[in-house]
Write an enzyme that holds these catalytic residues in place. Structure first.
Site, mmCIF file in Angstrom:
data_model
loop_
_atom_site.group_PDB
_atom_site.id
_atom_site.type_symbol
_atom_site.label_atom_id
_atom_site.label_comp_id
_atom_site.label_asym_id
_atom_site.label_seq_id
_atom_site.Cartn_x
_atom_site.Cartn_y
_atom_site.Cartn_z
ATOM 1 N N LYS A 1 28.144 -17.410 -45.609
ATOM 2 C CA LYS A 1 28.511 -16.134 -44.995
ATOM 3 C C LYS A 1 28.070 -14.939 -45.870
ATOM 4 O O LYS A 1 27.562 -15.127 -46.967
ATOM 5 C CB LYS A 1 30.012 -16.100 -44.731
ATOM 6 C CG LYS A 1 30.443 -17.090 -43.635
ATOM 7 C CD LYS A 1 29.790 -16.742 -42.309
ATOM 8 C CE LYS A 1 30.350 -17.525 -41.136
ATOM 9 N NZ LYS A 1 30.059 -18.961 -41.130
HETATM 10 C C1 LIG Z 1 31.775 -17.457 -35.167
HETATM 11 C C2 LIG Z 1 32.489 -18.321 -36.168
HETATM 12 N N1 LIG Z 1 33.817 -18.486 -36.054
HETATM 13 C C3 LIG Z 1 34.510 -19.223 -36.932
HETATM 14 C C4 LIG Z 1 33.896 -19.863 -37.994
HETATM 15 C C5 LIG Z 1 34.715 -20.741 -38.879
HETATM 16 O O1 LIG Z 1 34.641 -20.439 -40.237
HETATM 17 P P1 LIG Z 1 34.759 -21.581 -41.335
HETATM 18 O O2 LIG Z 1 33.456 -22.313 -41.413
HETATM 19 O O3 LIG Z 1 35.050 -20.815 -42.600
HETATM 20 O O4 LIG Z 1 35.890 -22.471 -40.948
HETATM 21 C C6 LIG Z 1 32.512 -19.715 -38.167
HETATM 22 C C7 LIG Z 1 31.824 -20.362 -39.297
HETATM 23 O O5 LIG Z 1 30.694 -20.701 -39.288
HETATM 24 C C8 LIG Z 1 31.792 -18.932 -37.227
HETATM 25 O O6 LIG Z 1 30.460 -18.780 -37.338
#
Ligand SMILES: Cc1ncc(COP(=O)(O)O)c(C=O)c1O
Length: 378
Positions: A186
């Site tokens: 990210k």
């Molecule tokens: C649009 C979106 N929502 C939620 C998430 C979830 O985040 P995490 O990977 O930290 O659980 C991501 C992660 O890639 C995402 O791209």
């Protein structure tokens, strides 16, 4: 035949000595659960975002689930969410017992289509969950008005949008709850991590309790202060979602670099946009990079050429991606509701090109040259 010597990755994090130094401090502290660096990370995030409260979590998915659960969302409730998102958004909704209702997107931005979302509202609907896709801010004014008109909560999936703004304010300072991800690729990373920003003190307090199994107690100022045999009371359902001190240490160092990272990401996206604008068959998304801290760069490839371009780039040592398979096409989330024509059209055309701060100027030039050369072949 593949002739790859070097692979340009589509995404990756960028860690250095500053992160190592912060992690070394966390090691020296000796307690790796929720401790001082997590609290400091939360304070600094709140300052950066202009948010009243920030609750750090171990992933972005848990941030979404925690926020929905704390808002009282559960079985029998519907949450309207764009189908074009990572499956994490849908699974977080489902984890509460609620039903994700997929909605369509605008073709030029691939952001939640407000008219389509409104058409899907029923008496079961409790939440609108817009996704700031690629990092571009959704129309929060329109969403806020829509939520108010129907008495709905607004929970933003801002996993892509750390550092983005809307009407001069950072994403994270609007809505009932805004959920970020700090996973390894990210805009800034904690290794793994997430956070919920919100304006309501009681909601923040409830989320703090729920993220540690419903246990209500503050972290110790130092490991020696931990009283042995401490007892506690639990009055609410909770989860094991707190962020570790080690992940917060990485996040603190990353946060200091956030603006530099975002500036470089914007520069690369603008360079892509300039190079691709006049090329037949390529359509960049309409993104205002003055307010977008871009997480991914997505382009639409017309005339059924997307998969061939993807294959060609792979052979040239350039990794690309497709963000995302629309969730309503997964067996778990198939639905019989209104069709989603823009989402399905986009699914056949979108291609994610490399975007991260580890790209060199010559990497970016090579990517542009390869993409343009392929499209000009006709
Ligand atoms: C649009 C979106 N929502 C939620 C998430 C979830 O985040 P995490 O990977 O930290 O659980 C991501 C992660 O890639 C995402 O791209």
């Amino acid at each position: 035949m593949a002739k790859v010597t070097k692979l340009i990755k589509v995404s990756r994090g960028c860690l250095g000595d500053e992160e190592s130094a912060e992690v070394a401090e966390a090691f020296a502290y000796g307690y790796f659960g929720h401790a001082a660096k997590v609290e400091e990370f939360e304070r600094r995030l709140a300052d950066y975002l202009g948010a009243k409260h920030v609750v750090a979590t171990n992933t972005g998915t848990s941030a979404l689930h925690l926020a929905l659960d704390a808002l009282g969302i559960g079985e029998g409730d519907d949450v309207i969410v764009p189908s074009l998102t990572f499956v994490a958004s849908f699974q977080a909704i489902r984890a509460t017992g609620a039903t994700p209702i997929p909605c369509d997107v605008y073709p030029d931005t691939l952001l939640m289509d407000l008219d389509d979302a409104e058409a899907r509202i029923t008496p079961r609907t409790r939440v609108l969950m817009p996704v700031h896709y690629v990092g571009a801010p959704c129309n929060l004014q329109g969403l806020g008005a829509l939520a108010a008109r129907y008495g709905l909560k607004l929970v933003e999936d801002a996993a892509h949008a750390f550092g983005s703004s809307y009407q001069g304010r950072r994403i994270g300072s609007f809505g009932d709850a805004t959920c970020f991800s700090f996973d390894s690729i990210k805009n800034i990373t904690c290794g793994e991590g997430g956070a919920v920003a919100c304006g309501d003190a009681a909601l923040a307090e409830l989320m703090r309790r729920k993220r540690v199994l419903g246990i209500d107690r503050r972290p110790p100022a130092s490991p020696s202060e931990r009283p042995s045999g401490m007892t506690f009371e639990v009055a609410t359902t909770g989860f094991r979602y707190h962020m570790s001190n080690i992940n917060a240490a990485i996040g603190l160092a990353q946060l200091r670099k956030a603006n530099a990272f975002i500036a470089r990401r914007r520069e690369i996206c603008r360079q892509y946009d300039r190079a691709f604008l006049g090329v037949t068959g390529l359509v960049p998304l309409q993104v205002n990079y003055d307010e977008t801290a871009p997480h991914i760069y997505v382009i639409r490839v017309k005339d059924g050429r997307r998969d061939a371009l993807m294959q060609y780039l792979r052979e040239e040592g350039i990794e690309t991606g497709i963000n995302y398979v629309p969730n309503h096409l997964h067996p778990l989330f198939r639905h019989a509701g209104r069709p989603l024509p823009e989402t399905e059209r986009a699914f056949g055309e979108i291609l994610t090109l490399p975007l991260h701060v580890g790209l060199t100027p010559s990497d970016v030039e090579e990517i542009i040259d390869r993409v343009v050369a392929f499209m000009r072949q006709g």
